[in-house]
Design an enzyme around this catalytic site. Structure first.
Site, mmCIF file in Angstrom:
data_model
loop_
_atom_site.group_PDB
_atom_site.id
_atom_site.type_symbol
_atom_site.label_atom_id
_atom_site.label_comp_id
_atom_site.label_asym_id
_atom_site.label_seq_id
_atom_site.Cartn_x
_atom_site.Cartn_y
_atom_site.Cartn_z
ATOM 1 N N CYS A 116 0.803 -1.226 0.000
ATOM 2 C CA CYS A 116 0.000 0.000 0.000
ATOM 3 C C CYS A 116 0.834 1.274 0.000
ATOM 4 O O CYS A 116 0.328 2.346 -0.321
ATOM 5 C CB CYS A 116 -0.953 0.003 1.196
ATOM 6 S SG CYS A 116 -2.067 -1.412 1.230
ATOM 7 N N HIS A 258 -3.209 7.118 2.312
ATOM 8 C CA HIS A 258 -3.619 5.810 1.804
ATOM 9 C C HIS A 258 -5.040 5.532 2.280
ATOM 10 O O HIS A 258 -5.360 5.705 3.459
ATOM 11 C CB HIS A 258 -2.671 4.731 2.310
ATOM 12 C CG HIS A 258 -3.171 3.345 2.135
ATOM 13 N ND1 HIS A 258 -3.686 2.881 0.946
ATOM 14 C CD2 HIS A 258 -3.260 2.299 3.016
ATOM 15 C CE1 HIS A 258 -4.062 1.624 1.086
ATOM 16 N NE2 HIS A 258 -3.814 1.247 2.336
ATOM 17 N N ASN A 288 -10.162 -0.289 -0.268
ATOM 18 C CA ASN A 288 -8.708 -0.211 -0.193
ATOM 19 C C ASN A 288 -8.132 -0.747 -1.504
ATOM 20 O O ASN A 288 -8.208 -1.941 -1.781
ATOM 21 C CB ASN A 288 -8.212 -1.041 0.991
ATOM 22 C CG ASN A 288 -6.711 -0.997 1.180
ATOM 23 O OD1 ASN A 288 -5.972 -0.612 0.286
ATOM 24 N ND2 ASN A 288 -6.251 -1.394 2.353
#
Length: 331
Positions: A116, A258, A288
């Site tokens: 990520c 993020h 996500n």
């Protein structure tokens, strides 16, 4: 080493697959509910790739939009970096597939795996190539095809992840350009690697019938521990970037974090006493998307008019590894 040049963000773009996977769809697959997911994550739906659609296809669509925004063509590119943990193949690199699909000249192209945090890592690397005068125009992309890699019997992971791609064109700035990358910082803490990982499928535990039967090839996550470390590392990375740039939270126009979980975003905001209305949040509609989440969120806010040229923006991320990083830039 004294930097010879500065880096600017010349163009941005993103792409989300057309198919949408809602919380109500997930209710039919695993023991969960729409309200439970929203309460704990803020996610309402996420996007899912079409059958036969690869990570490279997502990157190409995002890259074409970023190139158009930068008023450049693929022939202007010197380097392509794709941040992903869900590339088209184990080899070759997805970036090489992107290179030929875009019609770029015979340029350097490689993938970067930092989960990520991957896009921030890619920006950090590209910034070094620009600063040292090696290249002038670099495509960096974050892209993931994670709906094919999660176990839809595991509520811990399957509710979180979606597919998509975001891209930026980073270029050498002119001597008079004040809208440049101010600082980038990246870190890793490998001692926590097993908090979020694919246990099998690599060379240590190759694919086998036993692996498939046990589900060890699917993503595994320890959510509570990840939440704790995510909040800590993202806040620390933010402070590091601000200190390096001689700025304070009050100087920022936007934080683009993020997009992991709305509760994590709120926890990071609380660390700075920073207003949520100045944090770009798209997790409710994308889920996500790992390495893709920051450039997708950035592009969405740019397209709808929230992010404007000349603004001071802080990017921050964490991911499997555990990796973390930040970038401070004037857009």
């Amino acid at each position: 080493m004294t930097s010879q040049f500065k880096t600017r963000i010349a163009g941005v773009g993103s792409y989300l697959p057309e198919q949408v996977l809602t919380n109500y769809d997930l209710e039919k697959m695993v023991e969960t509910s729409h309200d439970w997911i929203v309460q704990r994550t803020g996610i309402v739906h996420r996007h899912k790739v079409a059958e036969g659609e690869g990570t490279s296809d997502l990157v190409v669509k995002a890259a074409e939009r970023a190139l158009k925004d930068a008023n450049l063509t693929a022939q202007d590119l010197d380097l392509i970096i794709v941040a992903t943990v869900s590339g088209d193949y184990r080899m070759p690199a997805t970036a090489c597939i992107v290179q030929t699909k875009l019609g770029a000249k015979n340029v350097m192209a490689f993938d970067l795996a930092a989960a990520c945090t991957g896009f921030v890592y890619a920006l950090h690397v590209a910034d070094q190539f620009i600063k040292t005068g090696v290249y002038k125009n670099i495509l960096i992309a974050g892209a993931e095809n994670l709906t094919k890699l999660v176990n839809y019997k595991d509520r811990e992971t399957c509710i979180l992840f979606g597919d998509g791609a975001g891209a930026m064109i980073v270029s050498r700035a002119s001597n008079t350009d004040e809208n440049t990358v101010i600082s980038t910082h990246c870190h890793a803490e490998g001692a926590h690697a097993e908090l979020l990982w694919f246990e099998a499928g690599g060379t240590k535990i190759p694919f086998s019938q036993e692996v498939l039967d046990s589900g060890k090839h699917f993503m595994k996550m320890k959510g509570k521990e990840i939440f704790k470390h995510a909040t800590r590392t993202m806040a620390a990375a933010c402070y590091e970037a601000l200190d390096a740039g001689g700025k304070t939270p009050a100087d920022l126009d936007w934080i683009v974090p993020h997009q992991a979980n709305q509760r994590i975003t709120e926890a990071v905001a609380n660390q700075f006493e920073f207003p949520m209305e100045k944090i770009v949040s798209t997790v409710h509609e994308t889920g996500n998307t790992s390495a893709a989440s920051i450039p997708i969120a950035f592009d969405m806010a740019y397209r709808d008019g929230r992010i404007k040229r000349g603004q001071l923006i802080l990017l921050t991320a964490f991911g499997s590894g555990l990796t973390s990083g930040s970038a401070l830039l004037r857009f």
